[in-house]
Design a protein around this motif. Sequence first.
Motif, PDB file in Angstrom:
ATOM      1  N   GLY A  74       0.786  -1.221   0.000  1.00 58.12           N
ATOM      2  CA  GLY A  74       0.000   0.000   0.000  1.00 58.12           C
ATOM      3  C   GLY A  74       0.821   1.275   0.000  1.00 58.12           C
ATOM      4  O   GLY A  74       0.267   2.362  -0.159  1.00 58.12           O
ATOM      5  N   LEU A  75       2.128   1.173   0.168  1.00 62.00           N
ATOM      6  CA  LEU A  75       2.985   2.356   0.173  1.00 62.00           C
ATOM      7  C   LEU A  75       3.003   2.977  -1.222  1.00 62.00           C
ATOM      8  O   LEU A  75       3.318   2.306  -2.206  1.00 62.00           O
ATOM      9  CB  LEU A  75       4.413   1.980   0.595  1.00 62.00           C
ATOM     10  N   GLU A  76       2.658   4.260  -1.313  1.00 64.21           N
ATOM     11  CA  GLU A  76       2.696   4.990  -2.582  1.00 64.21           C
ATOM     12  C   GLU A  76       3.849   5.977  -2.530  1.00 64.21           C
ATOM     13  O   GLU A  76       3.965   6.757  -1.580  1.00 64.21           O
ATOM     14  CB  GLU A  76       1.388   5.737  -2.812  1.00 64.21           C
ATOM     15  N   VAL A  77       4.698   5.927  -3.569  1.00 63.84           N
ATOM     16  CA  VAL A  77       5.918   6.729  -3.583  1.00 63.84           C
ATOM     17  C   VAL A  77       6.213   7.251  -4.983  1.00 63.84           C
ATOM     18  O   VAL A  77       5.636   6.801  -5.964  1.00 63.84           O
ATOM     19  CB  VAL A  77       7.139   5.895  -3.117  1.00 63.84           C
ATOM     20  N   THR A  78       7.154   8.177  -5.022  1.00 64.60           N
ATOM     21  CA  THR A  78       7.808   8.537  -6.275  1.00 64.60           C
ATOM     22  C   THR A  78       9.240   8.042  -6.166  1.00 64.60           C
ATOM     23  O   THR A  78       9.935   8.366  -5.197  1.00 64.60           O
ATOM     24  CB  THR A  78       7.793  10.063  -6.506  1.00 64.60           C
ATOM     25  N   TRP A  79       9.638   7.195  -7.122  1.00 61.93           N
ATOM     26  CA  TRP A  79      11.011   6.708  -7.183  1.00 61.93           C
ATOM     27  C   TRP A  79      11.862   7.746  -7.892  1.00 61.93           C
ATOM     28  O   TRP A  79      11.460   8.283  -8.925  1.00 61.93           O
ATOM     29  CB  TRP A  79      11.106   5.437  -8.028  1.00 61.93           C
ATOM     30  N   GLU A  80      13.052   8.008  -7.367  1.00 60.74           N
ATOM     31  CA  GLU A  80      14.068   8.760  -8.087  1.00 60.74           C
ATOM     32  C   GLU A  80      15.319   7.880  -8.104  1.00 60.74           C
ATOM     33  O   GLU A  80      16.003   7.741  -7.085  1.00 60.74           O
ATOM     34  CB  GLU A  80      14.369  10.095  -7.415  1.00 60.74           C
ATOM     35  N   VAL A  81      15.538   7.244  -9.242  1.00 61.38           N
ATOM     36  CA  VAL A  81      16.710   6.387  -9.400  1.00 61.38           C
ATOM     37  C   VAL A  81      17.861   7.297  -9.821  1.00 61.38           C
ATOM     38  O   VAL A  81      17.867   7.832 -10.921  1.00 61.38           O
ATOM     39  CB  VAL A  81      16.454   5.277 -10.449  1.00 61.38           C
ATOM     40  N   LYS A  82      18.823   7.483  -8.903  1.00 64.29           N
ATOM     41  CA  LYS A  82      19.931   8.424  -9.134  1.00 64.29           C
ATOM     42  C   LYS A  82      21.112   7.763  -9.832  1.00 64.29           C
ATOM     43  O   LYS A  82      21.850   8.406 -10.568  1.00 64.29           O
ATOM     44  CB  LYS A  82      20.382   9.028  -7.806  1.00 64.29           C
ATOM     45  N   LYS A  83      21.321   6.474  -9.542  1.00 62.15           N
ATOM     46  CA  LYS A  83      22.334   5.654 -10.207  1.00 62.15           C
ATOM     47  C   LYS A  83      21.640   4.343 -10.533  1.00 62.15           C
ATOM     48  O   LYS A  83      20.884   3.825  -9.706  1.00 62.15           O
ATOM     49  CB  LYS A  83      23.534   5.389  -9.295  1.00 62.15           C
ATOM     50  N   THR A  84      21.865   3.796 -11.722  1.00 61.00           N
ATOM     51  CA  THR A  84      21.162   2.604 -12.180  1.00 61.00           C
ATOM     52  C   THR A  84      21.018   1.581 -11.064  1.00 61.00           C
ATOM     53  O   THR A  84      21.987   1.221 -10.402  1.00 61.00           O
ATOM     54  CB  THR A  84      21.874   1.985 -13.394  1.00 61.00           C
ATOM     55  N   LEU A  85      19.772   1.143 -10.869  1.00 58.50           N
ATOM     56  CA  LEU A  85      19.410   0.249  -9.774  1.00 58.50           C
ATOM     57  C   LEU A  85      19.381  -1.198 -10.223  1.00 58.50           C
ATOM     58  O   LEU A  85      18.863  -1.519 -11.299  1.00 58.50           O
ATOM     59  CB  LEU A  85      18.013   0.639  -9.253  1.00 58.50           C
ATOM     60  N   LYS A  86      19.928  -2.067  -9.398  1.00 59.27           N
ATOM     61  CA  LYS A  86      19.773  -3.514  -9.565  1.00 59.27           C
ATOM     62  C   LYS A  86      19.501  -4.062  -8.177  1.00 59.27           C
ATOM     63  O   LYS A  86      20.258  -3.780  -7.244  1.00 59.27           O
ATOM     64  CB  LYS A  86      21.020  -4.158 -10.168  1.00 59.27           C
ATOM     65  N   LYS A  87      18.405  -4.818  -8.050  1.00 57.73           N
ATOM     66  CA  LYS A  87      18.042  -5.342  -6.729  1.00 57.73           C
ATOM     67  C   LYS A  87      17.522  -6.761  -6.835  1.00 57.73           C
ATOM     68  O   LYS A  87      17.007  -7.169  -7.870  1.00 57.73           O
ATOM     69  CB  LYS A  87      16.976  -4.462  -6.067  1.00 57.73           C
ATOM     70  N   HIS A  88      17.713  -7.512  -5.753  1.00 61.85           N
ATOM     71  CA  HIS A  88      16.982  -8.763  -5.535  1.00 61.85           C
ATOM     72  C   HIS A  88      15.719  -8.361  -4.801  1.00 61.85           C
ATOM     73  O   HIS A  88      15.734  -7.439  -3.978  1.00 61.85           O
ATOM     74  CB  HIS A  88      17.772  -9.722  -4.629  1.00 61.85           C
ATOM     75  N   TYR A  89      14.605  -9.040  -5.066  1.00 60.32           N
ATOM     76  CA  TYR A  89      13.355  -8.706  -4.374  1.00 60.32           C
ATOM     77  C   TYR A  89      12.517  -9.958  -4.148  1.00 60.32           C
ATOM     78  O   TYR A  89      12.646 -10.960  -4.842  1.00 60.32           O
ATOM     79  CB  TYR A  89      12.555  -7.671  -5.167  1.00 60.32           C
ATOM     80  N   LYS A  90      11.655  -9.843  -3.135  1.00 60.08           N
ATOM     81  CA  LYS A  90      10.727 -10.919  -2.786  1.00 60.08           C
ATOM     82  C   LYS A  90       9.435 -10.275  -2.316  1.00 60.08           C
ATOM     83  O   LYS A  90       9.457  -9.345  -1.502  1.00 60.08           O
ATOM     84  CB  LYS A  90      11.314 -11.784  -1.671  1.00 60.08           C
ATOM     85  N   HIS A  91       8.303 -10.754  -2.828  1.00 62.12           N
ATOM     86  CA  HIS A  91       6.994 -10.240  -2.402  1.00 62.12           C
ATOM     87  C   HIS A  91       6.380 -11.164  -1.366  1.00 62.12           C
ATOM     88  O   HIS A  91       6.588 -12.364  -1.393  1.00 62.12           O
ATOM     89  CB  HIS A  91       6.063 -10.091  -3.604  1.00 62.12           C
TER      90      HIS A  91
END
Length: 92
Positions: A74-91
Motif C-alpha cells: 500500500g505504500l505509494e511513492v515517487t522513485w528517483e533512481v539516481k544511479k542505475t538500480l539492480k536489486k533482488h526482491y521478494k513479495h
Amino acid sequence: MANVFIDNNPTPERLAELGVSKWPTWTKEVSVFPFEFNARETAYILEGECTLTPTDGSAAINFKAGDLLVFPAGLEVTWEVKKTLKKHYKHG
C-alpha cells in the motif's frame, strides 16, 4: 506514514538466511516515476542509489547498494533512481 525498514549493513549470514541470492532481480535505469507497492516487498540493493518520496508527506527514504529494505503493502511513492538500480526482491 511510510513505515519502511532499512538495514544498512546486513550480515552475509542474514542474507543467506533470507535466501536473497535465489530471489529474482530487477533493474531500472536513472529515472523518476510513481509507484505503489501492491504487496509487502523485501529488497536487497545490489547496485545503485535511489530516493523514494512517499505521497503521504512522510520523509524521503534514501538507499544504496548494500541496503536491505522492507516496503509495506500500500505504500505509494515517487522513485528517483539516481544511479542505475539492480536489486533482488521478494513479495509477501
